[in-house]
Design an enzyme around this catalytic site. Sequence first.
Site, PDB file in Angstrom:
ATOM      1  N   SER A 142      14.079 -25.691  -9.855  1.00  0.00           N
ATOM      2  CA  SER A 142      13.772 -26.757 -11.299  1.00  0.00           C
ATOM      3  C   SER A 142      14.861 -26.438 -11.831  1.00  0.00           C
ATOM      4  CB  SER A 142      12.612 -26.189 -11.534  1.00  0.00           C
ATOM      5  OG  SER A 142      12.346 -26.625 -13.467  1.00  0.00           O
ATOM      6  N   TYR A 155       5.849 -20.322 -15.833  1.00  0.00           N
ATOM      7  CA  TYR A 155       6.673 -21.093 -15.248  1.00  0.00           C
ATOM      8  C   TYR A 155       8.066 -21.040 -14.851  1.00  0.00           C
ATOM      9  CZ  TYR A 155       7.969 -25.646 -12.681  1.00  0.00           C
ATOM     10  OH  TYR A 155       8.634 -26.478 -11.817  1.00  0.00           O
TER      11      TYR A 155
END
Length: 283
Positions: A142, A155
């Site tokens: 990501s 995350y």
Amino acid sequence: MSIIGKNYPAIDLAGARVLITGAGRGIGQSTAELFTRRGAEVAIADVDTAAGAAAAAALGAVSFELDVRNRDQWDKVVADFGRIDILVNNAGVMPAGAFLDEPDAVGHTAIDVNVWGLIHGMRAVVPGMIDRGKGHVVNVASLAGKIPIAGLAVYNASKFAAVGLSAATRLEFAPQGVSVSCVMPSAVRTRLSSGLALGNGMPTVDPEDVAAAILATVRTRRAEVAVPNFLGPIDVALAAAPEPAVRLVRRLFNGDRALHPADESTRAKYEEQIRAISIDEPA
């Protein structure tokens, strides 16, 4: 043998054997569809066996139950599927909220799925690729692996780790003809972002956009690919920019959106799903 990219042996998609994790829906499912259309033999692996079986049936693919945290399950999938030319490590979870409020079990799940899932996958699959002298791994990370975001601390940590893991293993595997690419999407319209505010200055993409980028790496073997592609230079610029300037950019683009879901009810349902799998840790 034809050579492309960084002197890697070419892989013909027609007849290539591709294993995709988290492929019962979202990015993984879209990726499976693209590879199938190109003539690849696709295996859909997902912890949600019903979703995986349905996606496989629609494509004429095979499906496997796989909790990517469990190395024994990885070994079984590899033994049952056989030769794997392309591994797409796509499975992931994205808990959101204040760092101090996040339960330890949820944080462990984020690291176990988003980091150990990649480690287990490569350790289970890459030795066979090295034996054959060619293969390709795509780790779906990501842009949160480059840009910190309030409300996504663990995350962020998992995706920073995924980016670094991809870069280091790429160096190790290259002499054996095996490439590793890291695909880094911005916000994607999938279950992971459910309930969060998208748009409003944040580039947002669809699963099909990420799938196209994944497929393209088989040809280019690029080390890192941002989705959308124009964001690649921006993450470098943000990393080097003075903190006051970065804070201004974050304010302009609602950088605290992960702390304040636009739809709290929808977001809570997704967070509860993460908590459910966090309770049942794999052996």
